[in-house]
Design a protein around this motif. Structure first.
Motif, PDB file in Angstrom:
ATOM      1  N   PHE A 147       0.889  -1.177   0.000  1.00 50.48           N
ATOM      2  CA  PHE A 147       0.000   0.000   0.000  1.00 50.48           C
ATOM      3  C   PHE A 147       0.919   1.217   0.000  1.00 50.48           C
ATOM      4  O   PHE A 147       2.146   1.057   0.062  1.00 50.48           O
ATOM      5  CB  PHE A 147      -0.922  -0.004   1.230  1.00 50.48           C
ATOM      6  N   ASP A 178       4.966   3.021   8.297  1.00 46.57           N
ATOM      7  CA  ASP A 178       3.915   2.002   8.156  1.00 46.57           C
ATOM      8  C   ASP A 178       3.962   1.547   6.708  1.00 46.57           C
ATOM      9  O   ASP A 178       3.699   2.334   5.796  1.00 46.57           O
ATOM     10  CB  ASP A 178       2.554   2.626   8.506  1.00 46.57           C
ATOM     11  N   ASP A 195       1.872  -6.021   6.573  1.00 43.69           N
ATOM     12  CA  ASP A 195       1.540  -4.700   7.097  1.00 43.69           C
ATOM     13  C   ASP A 195       2.285  -4.517   8.414  1.00 43.69           C
ATOM     14  O   ASP A 195       1.985  -5.204   9.384  1.00 43.69           O
ATOM     15  CB  ASP A 195       0.015  -4.639   7.300  1.00 43.69           C
ATOM     16  N   MET A 196       3.272  -3.639   8.387  1.00 44.79           N
ATOM     17  CA  MET A 196       4.106  -3.425   9.568  1.00 44.79           C
ATOM     18  C   MET A 196       4.216  -1.938   9.875  1.00 44.79           C
ATOM     19  O   MET A 196       4.335  -1.124   8.955  1.00 44.79           O
ATOM     20  CB  MET A 196       5.521  -3.967   9.317  1.00 44.79           C
ATOM     21  N   THR A 197       4.163  -1.596  11.150  1.00 43.16           N
ATOM     22  CA  THR A 197       4.507  -0.232  11.559  1.00 43.16           C
ATOM     23  C   THR A 197       5.565  -0.297  12.645  1.00 43.16           C
ATOM     24  O   THR A 197       5.437  -1.077  13.592  1.00 43.16           O
ATOM     25  CB  THR A 197       3.289   0.534  12.130  1.00 43.16           C
ATOM     26  N   GLU A 218      -2.253  -3.151  16.122  1.00 39.76           N
ATOM     27  CA  GLU A 218      -1.569  -1.870  15.880  1.00 39.76           C
ATOM     28  C   GLU A 218      -2.139  -0.712  16.692  1.00 39.76           C
ATOM     29  O   GLU A 218      -2.746   0.191  16.126  1.00 39.76           O
ATOM     30  CB  GLU A 218      -1.601  -1.533  14.381  1.00 39.76           C
ATOM     31  N   GLU A 221       2.935  -1.943  14.954  1.00 35.72           N
ATOM     32  CA  GLU A 221       2.019  -2.884  14.300  1.00 35.72           C
ATOM     33  C   GLU A 221       2.735  -4.151  13.864  1.00 35.72           C
ATOM     34  O   GLU A 221       3.747  -4.096  13.165  1.00 35.72           O
ATOM     35  CB  GLU A 221       1.424  -2.214  13.053  1.00 35.72           C
TER      36      GLU A 221
HETATM   37 ZN    ZN Z   1      -0.025  -0.648   8.625  1.00 29.54          ZN
END
Ligand code: ZN
Ligand code: ZN
Length: 356
Positions: free
Chosen positions: A184, A215, A226-228, A319, A333
Motif C-alpha cells: 500500500f 507504516d 503490514d508493519m509499523t 496496531e 504494528e
Molecule cells: Zn499498517
C-alpha cells in the motif's frame, strides 16, 4: 481449479437461492480463479467462466485453470454475460452489492432480462478470512521481505533525509531487490507529523530527536504484509519515550492475547483499556487491527464494535497508537497468524524502541 474455494462460493449462492455467483472484485476473482486481470467471473455448479476483453484473453487462459475464458467484443459485455448465464443454466445469481456501482447494477438488471440478481455483502472476503497453508507460506515470505526492508529503512534514516526520500528508496528496493510490490502507499510521518495516523509523506527532513512512524509492507503474489515501527533519530523527548512504552506494552498485551476463540472486541479492549488507564485513551481513535491477505484491509476487524471471533489461520494486525497533535505519535504494528497455540507475529523484527 481450486475446487474447495469454488465450492464454498457456490454454497453461498445456493443459500441465497441462486445457481450462480458473479464476481467483479479483482481480489475475489483472483482468489477463486487465479486470474489477476480485469473483467467478471461467473461461478456455478455447471461450470465457471471469466468474461474479459481481448487485452486479457491470453493472460486469463494462462491463469484461470478450469475456467472457460470468454472474450467479449466492444459493446457486447452485457450480451456476453447473459449468454454465459444461459449456457450455465443460471436463472438467478448473486452479485457483490458492496463492490459494483449503482450504475453497473442498473445496467446489469436491464440487460439480463429474466435472470434474477440477488445482492450479497462481503461473501468472498468472509471466505478469505481463514488462510490455507499456501497463503500463510507466501505471507511469511512477504513478511521476511518486510523485515529486511525495515533494516534498510534504519540504515537510510538520518538527519537531513526527507520522509519522501525514505518512501522512494523503500519503493525502489522493494521492486528491484525483492521483485515485490509495495502492499500500500507507504506512510512515513516524522516529528509532529506523527500525530496524524495516516499522514501523507512530505518533504519534511528528519531532525535529531525526531521519532519517525513508518507504516509499510511488501506484497508477494498479491499477498500483503503490514508493519509499523516508530523509531527515533537520536534521543527523543521524555514525553515520546513515555508514549512509546505505553504503546509497546499495549501492543504486546493484545498480541499475547490472540488465540482461537477470543472475541475480536476483547482483544481491542485489552490495548484500549490499557492506553486509557495510562491517561491517553482520547489519543487512540482507530481500531486495534484488521485482517490482511490479498487486500490490505480484510476481515476480521479488531475493533470495539466487532462481533467476530478469532479462528485458527486468520491473519490479523495488532496496531495500537497514541497520536498527540503538536507533539507527535507512536504506532507499533505486527501482522500475526492465529495458531492453536496463540498469535504468532509473521515478522522477526523486534518492537523494542530503536534509536538510530
Ligand atoms: Zn499498517
Ligand atoms: Zn494495518
Amino acid at each position: 481449479m481450486n475446487f474447495s474455494r469454488v465450492n464454498k462460493l457456490i454454497t453461498q449462492a445456493n443459500i441465497n437461492n441462486c445457481s450462480g455467483f458473479m464476481l467483479k472484485d479483482r481480489n475475489n476473482i483472483r482468489y477463486f480463479s487465479g486470474y489477476t486481470g480485469e473483467g467478471a467471473a461467473i461461478l456455478s455448479e455447471n461450470g465457471c467462466a471469466i468474461i474479459t476483453d481481448s487485452r486479457y484473453t491470453e493472460q486469463a487462459q494462462k491463469q484461470a485453470e478450469g475456467f472457460e475464458i470468454i472474450t467479449f467484443e466492444s459493446g457486447k459485455y452485457l450480451d456476453t454475460v447473459k449468454l454465459t448465464c444461459d449456457k450455465l443454466n443460471i436463472d438467478a445469481m448473486c452479485y457483490e452489492a458492496d463492490v459494483i456501482t449503482c450504475d453497473e447494477f442498473n445496467t446489469l438488471k436491464a440487460g439480463l432480462g429474466a435472470i434474477g440478481l440477488v445482492p450479497t455483502k462481503a461473501v468472498g472476503i468472509s471466505i478469505r478470512k481463514i488462510k490455507d497453508a499456501s497463503e500463510i507460506k507466501i505471507m511469511k515470505k512477504a513478511a521476511r521481505v518486510t523485515d529486511e526492508l525495515l533494516e534498510m529503512a534504519y540504515l537510510l534514516s538520518k538527519p537531513g533525509v526527507s520522509e519522501l526520500d525514505l518512501v522512494a528508496e523503500l519503493s525502489y528496493l522493494t521492486l528491484k531487490k525483492y521483485k515485490a510490490e509495495s502492499a500500500f502507499d507507504t506512510i512515513v510521518a516524522s516529528g509532529d507529523n506523527g500525530s496524524m495516523p495516516h499522514a501523507l509523506p512530505s518533504e519534511r527532513v528528519f531532525k535529531s530527536g525526531d521519532m519517525v512512524t513508518l507504516d509499510f509492507g511488501a506484497a508477494l503474489e498479491g499477498y500483503k504484509s503490514d508493519m509499523t515501527r516508530t523509531f527515533a533519530i537520536g534521543e527523543p523527548s521524555n514525553k515520546m519515550k513515555e508514549i512509546y512504552q505505553i504503546v509497546y506494552d499495549a501492543q504486546k498485551a493484545a498480541q499475547d492475547a490472540l488465540k482461537p476463540g477470543a472475541a475480536c472486541k476483547d482483544i481491542d479492549a485489552i490495548a484500549r483499556n490499557y492506553i486509557t488507564e495510562k491517561g491517553y485513551g482520547e489519543y487512540f481513535g482507530h481500531g486495534l487491527g484488521h485482517g490482511v491477505g490479498l487486500d490490505i484491509h480484510e476481515l476480521p476487524r479488531l475493533a470495539p464494535t466487532s462481533t467476530e471471533i478469532l479462528q485458527e489461520n486468520m491473519v490479523v494486525t495488532v496496531e495500537p497508537g497514541i497520536y498527540i497533535p503538536g507533539v507527535g505519535g507512536v504506532r507499533i504494528e505486527n501482522t500475526c497468524v492465529i495458531t492453536k497455540d496463540g498469535g504468532k507475529a509473521l515478522f522477526g523484527a523486534s518492537t523494542d524502541m530503536v534509536k538510530l
